[in-house]
Design a protein around this motif. Structure first.
Motif, short mmCIF file in Angstrom:
data_model
loop_
_atom_site.label_atom_id
_atom_site.label_comp_id
_atom_site.label_asym_id
_atom_site.label_seq_id
_atom_site.Cartn_x
_atom_site.Cartn_y
_atom_site.Cartn_z
N VAL A 109 -8.88 0.15 -2.95
CA VAL A 109 -8.38 0.10 -1.57
C VAL A 109 -9.45 -0.47 -0.64
N SER A 121 1.60 -2.83 -1.37
CA SER A 121 0.34 -2.14 -1.64
C SER A 121 -0.46 -2.87 -2.70
N HIS A 122 0.19 -3.25 -3.79
CA HIS A 122 -0.54 -3.88 -4.89
C HIS A 122 -0.91 -5.33 -4.61
N ASN A 176 -1.96 -6.21 -1.67
CA ASN A 176 -3.20 -5.97 -0.93
C ASN A 176 -4.35 -5.63 -1.87
#
Length: 175
Positions: free
Chosen positions: A68, A128-129, A131
């Motif tokens: 992240v 999300s993935h 990113n």
């Protein structure tokens, strides 16, 4: 071959055990056919033993924070509703699977977005993935090229959704 096996093991977290096991069974058949033809495949390195003494939860949390690119503050609502999911994600997905060193994080993210995009209707997870993919070194142009390859592996709707989500992700990252 060990990288191929690892891809099939990795994808079970996103596509389920039945598809992953079926992929492994298919790979075994292909390997048997190649061996019968006298083809010797290179196996490559196997995963090294994990000797980190921290709990799997802490190791998984560290890996997720690395992906992240920031410390994790708080938990999403679904993890508050189901603390088991938080534990499974950190301990199993990120410690047991992502921690294995046969594939890089970059390779794992490509496998992940491939499965999620092909399954369709998973735009929040895809966002999300995508990113995370950028965080681990995939470039915007490479991800755009990736979306073009989907036309031969999934539906038009899934391709359109993936391109739309990627456009949104790239726009937000430049703002």
């Amino acid at each position: 071959m060990n990288e191929t096996k690892e891809v099939l093991v990795h994808l079970y977290a996103y596509a389920g055990f039945p598809r992953s096991i079926r992929g492994l069974q298919t790979l075994l058949v292909v390997l048997e056919e190649r061996t019968a033809k006298g083809i010797e495949d290179e196996w490559g390195p196997e995963a090294t033993t994990i000797d980190d003494s921290r709990s799997k939860y802490e190791r998984g949390k560290t890996i997720l924070e690395e992906l992240v690119g920031r410390p994790l503050d708080g938990k999403p609502e679904y993890q508050k509703f189901s603390p088991e999911m938080d534990r499974f994600l950190k301990e199993h997905l990120f410690a047991d699977i992502f921690e294995r060193d046969v594939l890089t994080y970059k390779q794992r993210e490509l496998v992940t977005i491939s499965v999620i995009a092909s399954l369709g209707s998973l735009e929040p997870m895809l966002r999300s993935h995508l990113n995370l993919s950028l965080n681990v070194g995939w470039q915007a142009e490479q991800l755009k090229e990736f979306t073009e390859t989907l036309v031969i592996t999934t539906t038009e709707d899934n391709v359109f959704a993936t391109k739309t989500v990627l456009t949104e992700v790239l726009k937000r990252r430049t703002e």
